[in-house]
Scaffold this active site. Structure first.
Site, PDB file in Angstrom:
ATOM      1  N   TYR A  53       6.750 -16.226 -42.218  1.00 54.54           N
ATOM      2  CA  TYR A  53       7.352 -17.397 -41.620  1.00 54.54           C
ATOM      3  C   TYR A  53       6.674 -18.627 -40.666  1.00 54.54           C
ATOM      4  O   TYR A  53       5.895 -18.992 -39.838  1.00 54.54           O
ATOM      5  CB  TYR A  53       8.269 -16.627 -40.950  1.00 54.54           C
ATOM      6  CG  TYR A  53       9.377 -15.371 -40.779  1.00 54.54           C
ATOM      7  CD1 TYR A  53       9.400 -15.597 -43.093  1.00 54.54           C
ATOM      8  CD2 TYR A  53       9.875 -14.445 -40.073  1.00 54.54           C
ATOM      9  CE1 TYR A  53       9.232 -14.100 -43.843  1.00 54.54           C
ATOM     10  CE2 TYR A  53       9.896 -14.006 -40.913  1.00 54.54           C
ATOM     11  CZ  TYR A  53      10.840 -13.324 -42.404  1.00 54.54           C
ATOM     12  OH  TYR A  53      11.523 -11.973 -42.711  1.00 54.54           O
ATOM     13  N   SER A 234      19.789 -10.398 -44.443  1.00 50.13           N
ATOM     14  CA  SER A 234      19.850 -11.224 -45.081  1.00 50.13           C
ATOM     15  C   SER A 234      21.759 -10.630 -45.355  1.00 50.13           C
ATOM     16  O   SER A 234      22.566 -10.178 -46.632  1.00 50.13           O
ATOM     17  CB  SER A 234      19.746 -11.582 -46.209  1.00 50.13           C
ATOM     18  OG  SER A 234      18.734 -11.968 -46.319  1.00 50.13           O
ATOM     19  N   LEU A 236      24.320 -12.304 -44.236  1.00 50.61           N
ATOM     20  CA  LEU A 236      25.446 -13.452 -45.297  1.00 50.61           C
ATOM     21  C   LEU A 236      25.100 -14.108 -46.436  1.00 50.61           C
ATOM     22  O   LEU A 236      25.380 -14.649 -47.147  1.00 50.61           O
ATOM     23  CB  LEU A 236      25.275 -14.830 -44.179  1.00 50.61           C
ATOM     24  CG  LEU A 236      25.615 -13.783 -42.909  1.00 50.61           C
ATOM     25  CD1 LEU A 236      26.366 -15.000 -41.717  1.00 50.61           C
ATOM     26  CD2 LEU A 236      27.523 -13.611 -42.777  1.00 50.61           C
ATOM     27  N   GLY A 237      24.148 -12.838 -47.384  1.00 51.87           N
ATOM     28  CA  GLY A 237      23.645 -13.441 -48.407  1.00 51.87           C
ATOM     29  C   GLY A 237      22.954 -15.234 -48.287  1.00 51.87           C
ATOM     30  O   GLY A 237      22.910 -16.255 -48.913  1.00 51.87           O
ATOM     31  N   GLY A 239      23.754 -17.052 -46.067  1.00 49.72           N
ATOM     32  CA  GLY A 239      24.880 -18.177 -45.979  1.00 49.72           C
ATOM     33  C   GLY A 239      26.190 -17.785 -46.349  1.00 49.72           C
ATOM     34  O   GLY A 239      27.178 -18.583 -46.227  1.00 49.72           O
ATOM     35  N   LEU A 241      28.344 -15.942 -47.653  1.00 51.16           N
ATOM     36  CA  LEU A 241      29.863 -15.350 -47.727  1.00 51.16           C
ATOM     37  C   LEU A 241      29.927 -15.249 -46.698  1.00 51.16           C
ATOM     38  O   LEU A 241      30.851 -15.211 -45.881  1.00 51.16           O
ATOM     39  CB  LEU A 241      28.364 -13.668 -47.342  1.00 51.16           C
ATOM     40  CG  LEU A 241      28.233 -12.847 -48.639  1.00 51.16           C
ATOM     41  CD1 LEU A 241      27.757 -11.628 -48.032  1.00 51.16           C
ATOM     42  CD2 LEU A 241      29.518 -12.259 -50.106  1.00 51.16           C
ATOM     43  N   GLY A 243      31.386 -18.112 -46.264  1.00 56.13           N
ATOM     44  CA  GLY A 243      32.289 -19.220 -47.296  1.00 56.13           C
ATOM     45  C   GLY A 243      31.930 -20.386 -47.743  1.00 56.13           C
ATOM     46  O   GLY A 243      32.600 -22.198 -47.944  1.00 56.13           O
ATOM     47  N   LYS A 244      30.713 -21.198 -46.423  1.00 54.10           N
ATOM     48  CA  LYS A 244      30.439 -22.692 -46.486  1.00 54.10           C
ATOM     49  C   LYS A 244      30.483 -22.828 -47.786  1.00 54.10           C
ATOM     50  O   LYS A 244      30.236 -24.873 -47.715  1.00 54.10           O
ATOM     51  CB  LYS A 244      28.664 -22.906 -45.209  1.00 54.10           C
ATOM     52  CG  LYS A 244      27.825 -22.097 -46.174  1.00 54.10           C
ATOM     53  CD  LYS A 244      26.619 -22.759 -44.838  1.00 54.10           C
ATOM     54  CE  LYS A 244      26.385 -23.417 -44.228  1.00 54.10           C
ATOM     55  NZ  LYS A 244      25.607 -22.675 -42.893  1.00 54.10           N
TER      56      LYS A 244
HETATM   57  N1  NAP Z   1      11.883  -8.803 -45.456  1.00 53.33           N
HETATM   58  C1  NAP Z   1      12.107  -9.497 -45.861  1.00 53.33           C
HETATM   59  O1  NAP Z   1      12.087 -10.014 -46.957  1.00 53.33           O
HETATM   60  C2  NAP Z   1      12.905 -10.333 -45.495  1.00 53.33           C
HETATM   61  C3  NAP Z   1      13.821 -11.416 -46.419  1.00 53.33           C
HETATM   62  C4  NAP Z   1      14.675 -12.727 -45.539  1.00 53.33           C
HETATM   63  C5  NAP Z   1      15.373 -12.387 -44.469  1.00 53.33           C
HETATM   64  N2  NAP Z   1      14.603 -11.474 -43.330  1.00 53.33           N
HETATM   65  C6  NAP Z   1      14.582 -11.254 -42.410  1.00 53.33           C
HETATM   66  O2  NAP Z   1      16.296 -10.964 -41.886  1.00 53.33           O
HETATM   67  C7  NAP Z   1      16.660 -12.430 -41.107  1.00 53.33           C
HETATM   68  C8  NAP Z   1      18.259 -12.738 -41.282  1.00 53.33           C
HETATM   69  O3  NAP Z   1      18.040 -13.182 -42.865  1.00 53.33           O
HETATM   70  P1  NAP Z   1      18.764 -14.419 -43.195  1.00 53.33           P
HETATM   71  O4  NAP Z   1      18.410 -15.458 -42.793  1.00 53.33           O
HETATM   72  O5  NAP Z   1      18.290 -14.017 -45.244  1.00 53.33           O
HETATM   73  O6  NAP Z   1      20.333 -13.794 -42.919  1.00 53.33           O
HETATM   74  P2  NAP Z   1      21.206 -14.374 -43.767  1.00 53.33           P
HETATM   75  O7  NAP Z   1      22.749 -13.879 -42.325  1.00 53.33           O
HETATM   76  O8  NAP Z   1      22.335 -13.519 -45.029  1.00 53.33           O
HETATM   77  O9  NAP Z   1      21.599 -15.950 -43.810  1.00 53.33           O
HETATM   78  C9  NAP Z   1      21.739 -16.545 -42.727  1.00 53.33           C
HETATM   79  C10 NAP Z   1      22.120 -18.512 -42.485  1.00 53.33           C
HETATM   80  O10 NAP Z   1      23.106 -18.269 -43.215  1.00 53.33           O
HETATM   81  C11 NAP Z   1      23.917 -19.768 -42.424  1.00 53.33           C
HETATM   82  N3  NAP Z   1      24.550 -18.870 -41.318  1.00 53.33           N
HETATM   83  C12 NAP Z   1      24.093 -17.651 -40.108  1.00 53.33           C
HETATM   84  N4  NAP Z   1      25.796 -17.460 -39.657  1.00 53.33           N
HETATM   85  C13 NAP Z   1      26.312 -18.568 -40.636  1.00 53.33           C
HETATM   86  C14 NAP Z   1      27.665 -18.726 -40.002  1.00 53.33           C
HETATM   87  N5  NAP Z   1      28.472 -17.894 -39.221  1.00 53.33           N
HETATM   88  N6  NAP Z   1      28.226 -19.620 -40.860  1.00 53.33           N
HETATM   89  C15 NAP Z   1      27.535 -20.360 -41.392  1.00 53.33           C
HETATM   90  N7  NAP Z   1      26.592 -20.525 -41.778  1.00 53.33           N
HETATM   91  C16 NAP Z   1      26.006 -19.107 -41.095  1.00 53.33           C
HETATM   92  C17 NAP Z   1      22.068 -20.301 -41.390  1.00 53.33           C
HETATM   93  O11 NAP Z   1      21.659 -20.965 -42.890  1.00 53.33           O
HETATM   94  P3  NAP Z   1      21.970 -22.337 -42.998  1.00 53.33           P
HETATM   95  O12 NAP Z   1      23.068 -23.045 -41.499  1.00 53.33           O
HETATM   96  O13 NAP Z   1      20.438 -22.388 -43.210  1.00 53.33           O
HETATM   97  O14 NAP Z   1      23.508 -22.495 -43.624  1.00 53.33           O
HETATM   98  C18 NAP Z   1      21.619 -19.361 -41.450  1.00 53.33           C
HETATM   99  O15 NAP Z   1      20.123 -18.977 -41.154  1.00 53.33           O
HETATM  100  C19 NAP Z   1      15.669 -13.295 -41.066  1.00 53.33           C
HETATM  101  O16 NAP Z   1      15.155 -14.184 -39.824  1.00 53.33           O
HETATM  102  C20 NAP Z   1      14.296 -12.321 -40.944  1.00 53.33           C
HETATM  103  O17 NAP Z   1      14.477 -12.283 -39.666  1.00 53.33           O
HETATM  104  C21 NAP Z   1      14.154 -10.380 -44.222  1.00 53.33           C
END
Ligand code: NAP
Length: 346
Positions: A53, A234, A236-237, A239, A241, A243-244
């Site tokens: 990362y 993930s 929120l998929g 982001g 999920l 709805g953005k």
């Molecule tokens: N093991 C693995 O292979 C793996 C893979 C992926 C993730 N992870 C871990 O899981 C964590 C989370 O993953 P993820 O970032 O994919 O999670 P996620 O919850 O699916 O997506 C988070 C992203 O969605 C957007 N977001 C978050 N809250 C929001 C809200 N309330 N309203 C609108 N947009 C919102 C933001 O991106 P924007 O502002 O850019 O839109 C944020 O960075 C990572 O930091 C990492 O530690 C691990």
């Protein structure tokens, strides 16, 4: 915030874990520190990082995320307040991660090299949960549900566990975990650990969200019966999920606007399923992001749900989802969408 057992370790982690993979790319050091301060204040005692990362992985930014956590741990003198998780890369081509290797592999030598670099960046003498980011054996990951056999072997699991055993006995790692694993992989690691008296995987970190519940096909039973904690990423998929991106919106600065890596949410029934879940949330007066996080966090086989945010407003919304209990009516509507569009975005 409530807390749940991390595998059989005796350690309790918060039901939400702070994901950090935006620190050093979408978020500055000061923003990362502010997120960690807020999360800790709200009861989150679990942070997740990785040597690769921030995302997207690049040689010029690699390691920044762990370094930002490291300066926070040092400045706040909070090492004993948080369970720090990070990961060593699996088989792949990010050669910038290693000094003298043609590819990343989970050989004992590469694991040792990776852990020393992570400890240095994190400014700590131990990692609480050290995870294999994805497997060393050839396999198709992040690309669909169907099994595709790829010829070739990974490093023997006994050798990988042997390296972990040394790290644990040296006090550099407390517990070990898997990520992006399959039922075969988890059971193989558990069996090898038991037979050889080597560290037992405490957790499996896989994607799990409304549009990708593939963990429930096989892995949920393994996690539940074997007490291997699912750390659901993930929620929120990425982001979608929240709805953005509905109606073709492309908010400036969002992950989709910045990086063209999110095709899995735009294929097949993905967009229809995402819209249907957002409609369920709106019908019940819920914030779609909070509904999605609360769904993942409330599954009985999920120990901690790894959230990620790029703004403090997002973080506040997401952490508040820990207090949301979904009614039977909401869960029934979610189940109907799942029946209509099962796992469209694996
Ligand atoms: N093991 C693995 O292979 C793996 C893979 C992926 C993730 N992870 C871990 O899981 C964590 C989370 O993953 P993820 O970032 O994919 O999670 P996620 O919850 O699916 O997506 C988070 C992203 O969605 C957007 N977001 C978050 N809250 C929001 C809200 N309330 N309203 C609108 N947009 C919102 C933001 O991106 P924007 O502002 O850019 O839109 C944020 O960075 C990572 O930091 C990492 O530690 C691990």
């Amino acid at each position: 915030m409530d807390y749940r057992a991390l595998g059989r370790t005796g350690v309790k982690v918060s039901r939400l874990c702070l994901g950090t993979m935006t620190f050093g790319e979408q978020n500055s050091e000061a923003e990362g520190h502010a997120q960690m301060d807020y999360a800790l204040d709200r009861g989150i005692n679990f942070f997740d990082a990785a040597e690769i990362y921030p995302i997207p992985p690049k040689p010029e930014t690699q390691g920044r995320t762990e370094a930002i956590i490291g300066t926070w741990l040092a400045a706040r003198k909070s090492r004993d307040k948080v369970v720090v998780a990070t990961k060593v890369a699996g088989r792949g081509k990010m050669i910038w991660l290693r000094k003298n290797e043609p590819a990343t592999r989970q050989s004992p030598g590469q694991i040792m090299e990776a852990v020393e670099a992570s400890l240095k960046r994190l400014k700590t003498d131990h990692i609480d949960l050290y995870q294999l980011h994805w497997p060393d054996r050839p396999m198709r990951i992040f690309e669909g549900l169907d099994y595709l056999h790829l010829e070739g072997e990974g490093h023997p699991i006994g050798d990988i566990l042997g390296a972990f055993g040394k790290l644990v006995s040296d006090g550099k790692v407390r517990f070990i975990g898997l990520s992006n694993e399959t039922p075969w992989g988890v059971m193989s690691f558990l069996t090898a650990a038991e037979q050889r008296g080597l560290p037992r995987a405490a957790s499996i970190q896989n994607a799990y969200n409304l549009v990708n519940r593939s963990f429930e096909i096989g892995l949920s039973e393994v996690a539940y019966r074997e007490e291997v904690s699912l750390l659901a990423y993930s929620p929120l998929g990425q982001g979608y999920l929240s709805g953005k991106y509905e109606g073709g919106a492309l908010p400036p600065g969002s992950r989709k606007a910045l990086f063209a890596r999110l095709g899995r949410y735009e294929k097949g029934n993905g967009p229809k399923a995402i819209s249907a879940y957002i409609e369920v949330a709106r019908r019940h007066g819920l914030d779609p992001a909070q509904m999605a996080i609360a769904f993942a966090a409330s599954r009985p086989f999920v120990t901690s749900t790894i959230i990620g945010a790029t703004t403090m407003d997002q973080l506040k919304t997401d952490i508040a989802a820990a207090d949301l209990t979904l009614s039977d009516a909401v869960l029934a509507d979610i189940e109907q969408v799942h029946l209509d569009y099962p796992n469209p975005c694996p």
